[in-house]
Design an enzyme around this catalytic site. Sequence first.
Site, PDB file in Angstrom:
ATOM      1  N   ASP A   1      56.797  66.431  53.940  1.00  0.00           N
ATOM      2  CA  ASP A   1      56.970  67.587  54.823  1.00  0.00           C
ATOM      3  C   ASP A   1      55.749  68.511  54.888  1.00  0.00           C
ATOM      4  O   ASP A   1      55.857  69.642  55.362  1.00  0.00           O
ATOM      5  CB  ASP A   1      58.187  68.391  54.373  1.00  0.00           C
ATOM      6  CG  ASP A   1      57.998  69.035  53.011  1.00  0.00           C
ATOM      7  OD1 ASP A   1      57.203  68.509  52.207  1.00  0.00           O
ATOM      8  OD2 ASP A   1      58.637  70.061  52.739  1.00  0.00           O
ATOM      9  N   GLU A   2      54.599  68.046  54.451  1.00  0.00           N
ATOM     10  CA  GLU A   2      53.435  68.944  54.418  1.00  0.00           C
ATOM     11  C   GLU A   2      52.146  68.138  54.510  1.00  0.00           C
ATOM     12  O   GLU A   2      52.038  67.046  53.968  1.00  0.00           O
ATOM     13  CB  GLU A   2      53.457  69.759  53.119  1.00  0.00           C
ATOM     14  CG  GLU A   2      52.461  70.881  53.069  1.00  0.00           C
ATOM     15  CD  GLU A   2      52.697  71.786  51.872  1.00  0.00           C
ATOM     16  OE1 GLU A   2      52.208  72.923  51.888  1.00  0.00           O
ATOM     17  OE2 GLU A   2      53.379  71.359  50.908  1.00  0.00           O
TER      18      GLU A   2
END
Length: 345
Positions: free
Chosen positions: A94-95
């Site tokens: 997610d990053e």
Amino acid sequence: MDAFFASVEQRDNPDLRGKPVAVGGSRERGVVAAASYEARVFGVKSAMPSSIAARRCPNLIFVPPRFEVYREVSQKIRAIFYAYTDLIEPLSLDEAFLDVTQNKRQMTSATDIAREIRQRIFDETGLTASAGISVNKFIAKVASDINKPNGQKLIHPTQIDAFTANLEIKRFFGIGKVTAGRLNDMGIHTGADLRKYTRPELVQMFGKSGSYYYHICRGLDDRPVRPDRIRKSVGAERTYSEDLSELDDQQTAMRRIAEEVSKRMKQGEHRGKTITVKLRYSDFTTHTRSRSLDHFTDLEAEIYAIAADLLEGHPREQALRLLGISVSKLDTESRSEGGQLTLDF
């Protein structure tokens, strides 16, 4: 992404929207993998024991993780990134860091690029994302947390000096909770306090990390965005609904974890030399033990044999609530270092 795992669950299940949600664990056992913003209000955080999370938020809803779904959504988001740049360094599902100095859209404003990417993510996945924009990875990473959720923050080059001077030590990316506490005990609470120390002094106190601290408190970070970032380890762990007190049960559990680790290594075409077992006891104390081979392996039998041997050394009178295995010193890592690979004859 904003509370990624929990947001996916709320997106897919309307009954969870607006409610405190924890992904992973259960009300009695396990560890929270992710918490929705409604749960965070109560102090529920990722990596928190589920029992503590349930006490802090009595109405907390526990949801089992669906990692295949999270990976699928992550791939869609990554595809959006590639529409703007090929210089993408993932940190997790997610990053990621994106270098948009030269970008495929020929856009002159990184702020506009971040805003456009966030809108596309929402349009295509129904999820919100936040962004940090600045001249280096450290400042951009810290900035990405400032206007969460569903926001972005630009730190202009002229603002970096004041920004890092006033930044609390606990918010410095790369300074963990233990180190932050140690620095606070020394009277160092902000970047300005940290700047009072010379580089040799910080190196003497913190080893090679001291040099990193010296530079980041001044907003200096020359690390490039690396799209070929090398994976360091492959692993898996399990928290059990009841403590495992019998050796046979522990060995059976360890064998299943070894099978999963081997499967993940083969899927990623990794082999490694160092096997580490993680043992968490009923009182939440955690210990790790490692052993290195003289060759690379991805074989379940070999991983399990070493893990089981390391397991034998733990105190028999203590029951286990969590078991884990990781394999590190991967062959991809050795190639990146220019080392010689072991050949199987």
